[in-house]
Motif scaffolding. Sequence first.
Motif, PDB file in Angstrom:
ATOM      1  N   VAL A   1       9.582  -1.016  32.259  1.00  0.00           N
ATOM      2  CA  VAL A   1       9.823   0.283  32.893  1.00  0.00           C
ATOM      3  C   VAL A   1       8.516   0.996  33.178  1.00  0.00           C
ATOM      4  O   VAL A   1       8.296   1.536  34.264  1.00  0.00           O
ATOM      5  N   SER A   2       7.595   0.996  32.193  1.00  0.00           N
ATOM      6  CA  SER A   2       6.329   1.708  32.385  1.00  0.00           C
ATOM      7  C   SER A   2       5.510   1.093  33.512  1.00  0.00           C
ATOM      8  O   SER A   2       4.891   1.810  34.295  1.00  0.00           O
ATOM      9  N   ARG A   3       5.536  -0.236  33.619  1.00  0.00           N
ATOM     10  CA  ARG A   3       4.774  -0.883  34.689  1.00  0.00           C
ATOM     11  C   ARG A   3       5.384  -0.593  36.053  1.00  0.00           C
ATOM     12  O   ARG A   3       4.689  -0.269  37.012  1.00  0.00           O
ATOM     13  N   LEU A   4       6.701  -0.690  36.148  1.00  0.00           N
ATOM     14  CA  LEU A   4       7.363  -0.414  37.420  1.00  0.00           C
ATOM     15  C   LEU A   4       7.214   1.041  37.813  1.00  0.00           C
ATOM     16  O   LEU A   4       6.992   1.368  38.980  1.00  0.00           O
ATOM     17  N   TYR A   5       7.323   1.920  36.836  1.00  0.00           N
ATOM     18  CA  TYR A   5       7.257   3.350  37.143  1.00  0.00           C
ATOM     19  C   TYR A   5       5.868   3.723  37.654  1.00  0.00           C
ATOM     20  O   TYR A   5       5.728   4.429  38.632  1.00  0.00           O
ATOM     21  N   ARG A   6       4.827   3.205  37.000  1.00  0.00           N
ATOM     22  CA  ARG A   6       3.473   3.527  37.426  1.00  0.00           C
ATOM     23  C   ARG A   6       3.171   2.954  38.801  1.00  0.00           C
ATOM     24  O   ARG A   6       2.377   3.511  39.539  1.00  0.00           O
ATOM     25  N   SER A   7       3.817   1.832  39.133  1.00  0.00           N
ATOM     26  CA  SER A   7       3.507   1.188  40.412  1.00  0.00           C
ATOM     27  C   SER A   7       4.102   1.940  41.598  1.00  0.00           C
ATOM     28  O   SER A   7       3.734   1.675  42.722  1.00  0.00           O
ATOM     29  N   ARG A   8       4.995   2.908  41.353  1.00  0.00           N
ATOM     30  CA  ARG A   8       5.612   3.640  42.467  1.00  0.00           C
ATOM     31  C   ARG A   8       4.582   4.452  43.228  1.00  0.00           C
ATOM     32  O   ARG A   8       4.574   4.505  44.442  1.00  0.00           O
ATOM     33  N   ILE A   9       3.666   5.111  42.513  1.00  0.00           N
ATOM     34  CA  ILE A   9       2.616   5.875  43.174  1.00  0.00           C
ATOM     35  C   ILE A   9       1.439   5.976  42.221  1.00  0.00           C
ATOM     36  O   ILE A   9       1.588   6.420  41.079  1.00  0.00           O
ATOM     37  N   SER A  10       0.272   5.576  42.670  1.00  0.00           N
ATOM     38  CA  SER A  10      -0.905   5.610  41.817  1.00  0.00           C
ATOM     39  C   SER A  10      -1.566   6.979  41.888  1.00  0.00           C
ATOM     40  O   SER A  10      -1.301   7.784  42.788  1.00  0.00           O
ATOM     41  N   THR A  11      -2.492   7.246  40.973  1.00  0.00           N
ATOM     42  CA  THR A  11      -3.211   8.519  40.964  1.00  0.00           C
ATOM     43  C   THR A  11      -4.058   8.666  42.219  1.00  0.00           C
ATOM     44  O   THR A  11      -4.136   9.751  42.816  1.00  0.00           O
ATOM     45  N   THR A  12      -4.680   7.564  42.657  1.00  0.00           N
ATOM     46  CA  THR A  12      -5.503   7.613  43.870  1.00  0.00           C
ATOM     47  C   THR A  12      -4.660   7.965  45.091  1.00  0.00           C
ATOM     48  O   THR A  12      -5.051   8.806  45.920  1.00  0.00           O
ATOM     49  N   SER A  13      -3.488   7.344  45.178  1.00  0.00           N
ATOM     50  CA  SER A  13      -2.603   7.646  46.318  1.00  0.00           C
ATOM     51  C   SER A  13      -2.172   9.102  46.306  1.00  0.00           C
ATOM     52  O   SER A  13      -2.091   9.753  47.356  1.00  0.00           O
ATOM     53  N   LEU A  14      -1.889   9.634  45.124  1.00  0.00           N
ATOM     54  CA  LEU A  14      -1.470  11.033  45.008  1.00  0.00           C
ATOM     55  C   LEU A  14      -2.583  11.972  45.460  1.00  0.00           C
ATOM     56  O   LEU A  14      -2.345  12.953  46.181  1.00  0.00           O
ATOM     57  N   LEU A  15      -3.840  11.679  45.080  1.00  0.00           N
ATOM     58  CA  LEU A  15      -4.965  12.512  45.497  1.00  0.00           C
ATOM     59  C   LEU A  15      -5.171  12.455  47.011  1.00  0.00           C
ATOM     60  O   LEU A  15      -5.451  13.483  47.651  1.00  0.00           O
ATOM     61  N   VAL A  16      -5.029  11.255  47.555  1.00  0.00           N
ATOM     62  CA  VAL A  16      -5.167  11.110  49.011  1.00  0.00           C
ATOM     63  C   VAL A  16      -4.085  11.913  49.730  1.00  0.00           C
ATOM     64  O   VAL A  16      -4.356  12.592  50.737  1.00  0.00           O
ATOM     65  N   MET A  17      -2.852  11.859  49.217  1.00  0.00           N
ATOM     66  CA  MET A  17      -1.762  12.625  49.833  1.00  0.00           C
ATOM     67  C   MET A  17      -2.035  14.125  49.767  1.00  0.00           C
ATOM     68  O   MET A  17      -1.819  14.858  50.750  1.00  0.00           O
ATOM     69  N   CYS A  18      -2.522  14.608  48.624  1.00  0.00           N
ATOM     70  CA  CYS A  18      -2.828  16.041  48.490  1.00  0.00           C
ATOM     71  C   CYS A  18      -3.944  16.455  49.449  1.00  0.00           C
ATOM     72  O   CYS A  18      -3.876  17.522  50.083  1.00  0.00           O
ATOM     73  N   LEU A  19      -4.986  15.613  49.570  1.00  0.00           N
ATOM     74  CA  LEU A  19      -6.084  15.927  50.475  1.00  0.00           C
ATOM     75  C   LEU A  19      -5.612  15.961  51.923  1.00  0.00           C
ATOM     76  O   LEU A  19      -5.992  16.863  52.696  1.00  0.00           O
ATOM     77  N   ALA A  20      -4.759  14.989  52.285  1.00  0.00           N
ATOM     78  CA  ALA A  20      -4.224  14.968  53.650  1.00  0.00           C
ATOM     79  C   ALA A  20      -3.395  16.214  53.929  1.00  0.00           C
ATOM     80  O   ALA A  20      -3.453  16.787  55.027  1.00  0.00           O
ATOM     81  N   ALA A  21      -2.601  16.651  52.935  1.00  0.00           N
ATOM     82  CA  ALA A  21      -1.784  17.850  53.116  1.00  0.00           C
ATOM     83  C   ALA A  21      -2.663  19.082  53.309  1.00  0.00           C
ATOM     84  O   ALA A  21      -2.377  19.950  54.158  1.00  0.00           O
ATOM     85  N   LEU A  22      -3.759  19.190  52.527  1.00  0.00           N
ATOM     86  CA  LEU A  22      -4.659  20.340  52.664  1.00  0.00           C
ATOM     87  C   LEU A  22      -5.340  20.351  54.032  1.00  0.00           C
ATOM     88  O   LEU A  22      -5.491  21.417  54.662  1.00  0.00           O
ATOM     89  N   ILE A  23      -5.748  19.161  54.491  1.00  0.00           N
ATOM     90  CA  ILE A  23      -6.370  19.085  55.813  1.00  0.00           C
ATOM     91  C   ILE A  23      -5.379  19.495  56.896  1.00  0.00           C
ATOM     92  O   ILE A  23      -5.726  20.225  57.841  1.00  0.00           O
ATOM     93  N   THR A  24      -4.142  19.037  56.768  1.00  0.00           N
ATOM     94  CA  THR A  24      -3.108  19.395  57.754  1.00  0.00           C
ATOM     95  C   THR A  24      -2.889  20.896  57.790  1.00  0.00           C
ATOM     96  O   THR A  24      -2.775  21.514  58.871  1.00  0.00           O
ATOM     97  N   ILE A  25      -2.816  21.519  56.610  1.00  0.00           N
ATOM     98  CA  ILE A  25      -2.619  22.973  56.548  1.00  0.00           C
ATOM     99  C   ILE A  25      -3.796  23.707  57.188  1.00  0.00           C
ATOM    100  O   ILE A  25      -3.625  24.672  57.952  1.00  0.00           O
TER     101      ILE A  25
END
Length: 393
Positions: free
Chosen positions: A336-360
């Motif tokens: 469960v822990s391996r599958l759960y972590r593989s859904r979204i990594s920390t790097t992907s989350l940071l990239v998504m947040c940065l993209a959202a800030l740039i869009t705003i």
Amino acid sequence: MRIPVLRRRRVPEYEGIAGAARLDRRTKNLTKRLQPGDIAVIDHVDLDRVAAEALVACRPAAVVNASASISGRYPNLGPEIIVAAGIPLLDSVGQGVIGRLPEGEWVHIEDDILYRGDRPVAVGTMLDKESVRAAMEEARAGLSTQIEAFAENTLKYIREERDLLLDGVGVPTIRTAMDGRQVLIVVRGYHYREDIAALRPYIREYRPVMIGVDGGADALIEAGYKPHIIIGDLDSVSDEALRCGAEIVVHAYRDGRAPGMERLDELGLEGIPFPATGTSEDIAMLLADDKGANLIVAVGTHATLVEFLDKGREGMASTFLTRLRVGGKLVDAKGVSRLYRSRISTTSLLVMCLAALITIAVTIRVSPLGQAYYHVFKAQWDSLVFWLQGIFS
């Protein structure tokens, strides 16, 4: 008038390994009072992995086993863990050692002999990595005999518990709702601390029903969680855990006897008996399955054949059949822990947040309404800066 001078009791100095003897035929009871530097005196045939890890965590000066730590029936995992931790293991010293030593007596080990003062108490064999490895190889050769016995025990369990396994007959009624929910079952077994820590994101998002099997309730509380249900014979769970407000299901014998109910009566608590011949972790899974759980996540439970045998009792046949019964609902915590972590990594989350800030930022820059808000915000910011400059000038 002379005032007596209080002197500290001098600890005898001996060559070899020395410490206060702590004795108990049940290893899990001994570890509750074993302190670093003590010498643990146990009577445990085929020392299993859970008991060995509990002993190592207490950091004793040595472990003395009245019985054979490796009998040769199967390759049990405990002695290898103790020896690898650098803890001396004096093996097969004889059944009478526990009766000849008082609790807390200062003893020492020298040349495979356990001494009380200058008097020899018992003689054994000091195990090291090489002797443990050789004994394990011999034990693997006799594994087929244990598999045959395991199969016989499995057939016996099917005959005794077919109604419970097939139709859920005998499963008690409980208050805690599980229908359509995920259930986390915690046993204080293999690597339970690491597994609970790895499951924190999963627990935070899905909020599963948490079941502590005996000492597994203390493991949940230690990790900062409150169990919804405590299930077991209640011989290795603390009074504090029992008083936490969880619903308590007592594992009872088939004839109705439930020693755990006596303990609840002494504490003024209520419990629900669950008569079954399997292990407590098995009936926890059967309970969750019967009450409609759509996923059962197991922490610290047994998964392999060697682990079943390493538990050292016939009831392990029930563990095998219970896993067949719950089928695809059961998932090991590590998976469960391996599958759960593989859904979204920390790097992907940071990239998504940065993209959202740039869009705003781009939206504010190009839209008239965004420009208006930008000028209002800038005016407010300039006013704040001017006010602060006025204070410090």
